[in-house]
Design a protein around this motif. Sequence first.
Motif, PDB file in Angstrom:
ATOM      1  N   ALA A  81       0.828  -1.204   0.000  1.00  0.00           N
ATOM      2  CA  ALA A  81       0.000   0.000   0.000  1.00  0.00           C
ATOM      3  C   ALA A  81       0.865   1.258   0.000  1.00  0.00           C
ATOM      4  N   ILE A  82       1.950   1.235   0.774  1.00  0.00           N
ATOM      5  CA  ILE A  82       2.836   2.397   0.834  1.00  0.00           C
ATOM      6  C   ILE A  82       3.568   2.576  -0.490  1.00  0.00           C
ATOM      7  N   ARG A  83       4.049   1.454  -1.059  1.00  0.00           N
ATOM      8  CA  ARG A  83       4.750   1.552  -2.344  1.00  0.00           C
ATOM      9  C   ARG A  83       3.822   2.035  -3.450  1.00  0.00           C
ATOM     10  N   SER A  84       2.528   1.695  -3.334  1.00  0.00           N
ATOM     11  CA  SER A  84       1.591   2.067  -4.394  1.00  0.00           C
ATOM     12  C   SER A  84       1.411   3.574  -4.490  1.00  0.00           C
ATOM     13  N   LEU A  85       1.833   4.313  -3.436  1.00  0.00           N
ATOM     14  CA  LEU A  85       1.767   5.763  -3.498  1.00  0.00           C
ATOM     15  C   LEU A  85       2.640   6.301  -4.628  1.00  0.00           C
ATOM     16  N   GLN A  86       3.591   5.467  -5.068  1.00  0.00           N
ATOM     17  CA  GLN A  86       4.460   5.864  -6.180  1.00  0.00           C
ATOM     18  C   GLN A  86       3.788   5.637  -7.531  1.00  0.00           C
ATOM     19  N   GLY A  87       2.521   5.156  -7.495  1.00  0.00           N
ATOM     20  CA  GLY A  87       1.782   4.958  -8.730  1.00  0.00           C
ATOM     21  C   GLY A  87       2.351   3.842  -9.568  1.00  0.00           C
ATOM     22  N   LEU A  88       2.340   4.032 -10.867  1.00  0.00           N
ATOM     23  CA  LEU A  88       2.781   3.002 -11.809  1.00  0.00           C
ATOM     24  C   LEU A  88       4.198   3.250 -12.297  1.00  0.00           C
ATOM     25  N   GLN A  89       4.977   3.994 -11.542  1.00  0.00           N
ATOM     26  CA  GLN A  89       6.339   4.281 -11.966  1.00  0.00           C
ATOM     27  C   GLN A  89       7.298   3.136 -11.642  1.00  0.00           C
ATOM     28  N   ARG A  90       6.951   2.321 -10.656  1.00  0.00           N
ATOM     29  CA  ARG A  90       7.792   1.199 -10.281  1.00  0.00           C
ATOM     30  C   ARG A  90       6.932   0.176  -9.550  1.00  0.00           C
ATOM     31  N   GLY A  91       7.468  -1.027  -9.369  1.00  0.00           N
ATOM     32  CA  GLY A  91       6.711  -2.056  -8.667  1.00  0.00           C
ATOM     33  C   GLY A  91       6.900  -3.407  -9.324  1.00  0.00           C
ATOM     34  N   SER A  92       6.183  -4.388  -8.828  1.00  0.00           N
ATOM     35  CA  SER A  92       6.288  -5.741  -9.372  1.00  0.00           C
ATOM     36  C   SER A  92       4.955  -6.451  -9.218  1.00  0.00           C
ATOM     37  N   MET A  93       4.787  -7.527  -9.987  1.00  0.00           N
ATOM     38  CA  MET A  93       3.554  -8.289  -9.958  1.00  0.00           C
ATOM     39  C   MET A  93       3.873  -9.731 -10.316  1.00  0.00           C
ATOM     40  N   ASP A  94       3.331 -10.664  -9.532  1.00  0.00           N
ATOM     41  CA  ASP A  94       3.532 -12.091  -9.775  1.00  0.00           C
ATOM     42  C   ASP A  94       2.217 -12.714 -10.221  1.00  0.00           C
ATOM     43  N   ILE A  95       2.271 -13.438 -11.341  1.00  0.00           N
ATOM     44  CA  ILE A  95       1.079 -14.068 -11.913  1.00  0.00           C
ATOM     45  C   ILE A  95       1.317 -15.572 -11.993  1.00  0.00           C
ATOM     46  N   GLY A  96       0.316 -16.350 -11.614  1.00  0.00           N
ATOM     47  CA  GLY A  96       0.363 -17.795 -11.801  1.00  0.00           C
ATOM     48  C   GLY A  96      -0.622 -18.182 -12.883  1.00  0.00           C
ATOM     49  N   ALA A  97      -0.238 -19.073 -13.794  1.00  0.00           N
ATOM     50  CA  ALA A  97      -1.125 -19.434 -14.901  1.00  0.00           C
ATOM     51  C   ALA A  97      -0.910 -20.880 -15.314  1.00  0.00           C
ATOM     52  N   LEU A  98      -2.005 -21.542 -15.673  1.00  0.00           N
ATOM     53  CA  LEU A  98      -1.893 -22.857 -16.301  1.00  0.00           C
ATOM     54  C   LEU A  98      -1.198 -22.703 -17.634  1.00  0.00           C
ATOM     55  N   SER A  99      -0.335 -23.634 -17.986  1.00  0.00           N
ATOM     56  CA  SER A  99       0.446 -23.503 -19.213  1.00  0.00           C
ATOM     57  C   SER A  99      -0.436 -23.409 -20.450  1.00  0.00           C
ATOM     58  N   THR A 100      -1.534 -24.168 -20.491  1.00  0.00           N
ATOM     59  CA  THR A 100      -2.404 -24.128 -21.679  1.00  0.00           C
ATOM     60  C   THR A 100      -3.144 -22.807 -21.791  1.00  0.00           C
ATOM     61  N   LEU A 101      -3.424 -22.160 -20.664  1.00  0.00           N
ATOM     62  CA  LEU A 101      -4.118 -20.882 -20.705  1.00  0.00           C
ATOM     63  C   LEU A 101      -3.153 -19.731 -20.947  1.00  0.00           C
ATOM     64  N   ALA A 102      -1.917 -19.895 -20.503  1.00  0.00           N
ATOM     65  CA  ALA A 102      -0.934 -18.808 -20.617  1.00  0.00           C
ATOM     66  C   ALA A 102      -0.562 -18.509 -22.053  1.00  0.00           C
ATOM     67  N   CYS A 280      -1.792  -3.576  -5.724  1.00  0.00           N
ATOM     68  CA  CYS A 280      -1.094  -2.347  -6.077  1.00  0.00           C
ATOM     69  C   CYS A 280      -1.677  -1.802  -7.377  1.00  0.00           C
ATOM     70  N   ALA A 281      -1.322  -0.564  -7.699  1.00  0.00           N
ATOM     71  CA  ALA A 281      -1.864   0.073  -8.896  1.00  0.00           C
ATOM     72  C   ALA A 281      -1.565  -0.748 -10.142  1.00  0.00           C
ATOM     73  N   ALA A 282      -0.345  -1.315 -10.219  1.00  0.00           N
ATOM     74  CA  ALA A 282       0.028  -2.110 -11.388  1.00  0.00           C
ATOM     75  C   ALA A 282      -0.869  -3.332 -11.513  1.00  0.00           C
ATOM     76  N   SER A 283      -1.130  -4.026 -10.402  1.00  0.00           N
ATOM     77  CA  SER A 283      -1.965  -5.222 -10.437  1.00  0.00           C
ATOM     78  C   SER A 283      -3.390  -4.889 -10.829  1.00  0.00           C
ATOM     79  N   ARG A 284      -3.910  -3.784 -10.335  1.00  0.00           N
ATOM     80  CA  ARG A 284      -5.285  -3.398 -10.671  1.00  0.00           C
ATOM     81  C   ARG A 284      -5.418  -3.090 -12.152  1.00  0.00           C
ATOM     82  N   VAL A 285      -4.454  -2.344 -12.688  1.00  0.00           N
ATOM     83  CA  VAL A 285      -4.502  -2.004 -14.117  1.00  0.00           C
ATOM     84  C   VAL A 285      -4.381  -3.270 -14.961  1.00  0.00           C
ATOM     85  N   PHE A 286      -3.444  -4.141 -14.595  1.00  0.00           N
ATOM     86  CA  PHE A 286      -3.264  -5.371 -15.362  1.00  0.00           C
ATOM     87  C   PHE A 286      -4.522  -6.217 -15.328  1.00  0.00           C
TER      88      PHE A 286
END
Length: 296
Positions: A81-102, A280-286
């Motif tokens: 939440a604190i890092r998200s104050l920096q908006g979409l200028q930096r950050g990270s996001m982890d996604i898990g996906a089935l190989s057939t769907l990815a 975070c902002a990046a995750s919401r946009v994605f």
Amino acid sequence: MEFRHMEYFTALAEELHFTRAAERVGITQPSLSQQIRLLEDEFGTSLFDRIGKKTALTEAGAILLQHCYHIMHELQQARVAIRSLQGLQRGSMDIGALSTLATAKLPSVLMAFHREFPSIKVTVRNLLSEEIYDAVLQNLIDVGLCYLQPEHAQRDQLECIPLYTERLVLITPLQHPLANVDAPPLSAIASFPCLLPAEPFLRRVILKACESSETRISPALEIDSLEGILAMVREGLGLAIVPSSLLQESHYSRVTAIPLEQDGFQLEVGMVYRKHKFLCAASRVFLERFVTAYRD
């Protein structure tokens, strides 16, 4: 009990091996043993059973582990939440996906997202359905793309966004007796050896749908990957029931795909993330871009 004690305890609870847990948290094995003894003294009970060289959680340890997960999750949420104050200028996001769907729309969405937000680090992990659910619940990934499981024991802790329904199809070698039969009855399928996916949820869906039609199929092999099943069907080792998306993304000139019209042979594909999790902002946009891409 300090935060570092929670880290030590959680590492040992997950590894169930003092040496590996000590290496994971960057201290010596004797130091870890001492810290665990101090914790047990503080709580007035054993947190681990030590039987020879084996280590196991006690009932008290299992209770403490769940509370540690909760506390560490809340601290992580505060950081995000604190890092998200920096908006979409930096950050990270982890996604898990089935190989057939990815392999469907995920790459194009990721490319567009990266062009717009090049400073956001995105990690995609290929996982099985159950692994995705567990990783989301343990906060190891932010979002999962998988088959939705209505009966999952902890679904009440998740937000599930349905995207589309995928049909299962029967695949046979080109020269198989059923290859030219439109909508063959399941009783005919049961006469031949079948290749089943090792992926637990998909296998359960297939077996349940067959049982609902009073059909018992004859499993010949269980294969780890759907691509491996496709290759073995090509070689004539058996029939298989697979998600239709597998054929959309693979070369399948040497197999015949036959739709299954019976009830139960469909899967709901969707996105999952932990309920009440601060995205975070990046995750919401994605998430918004991804849902839009699949529904358009």
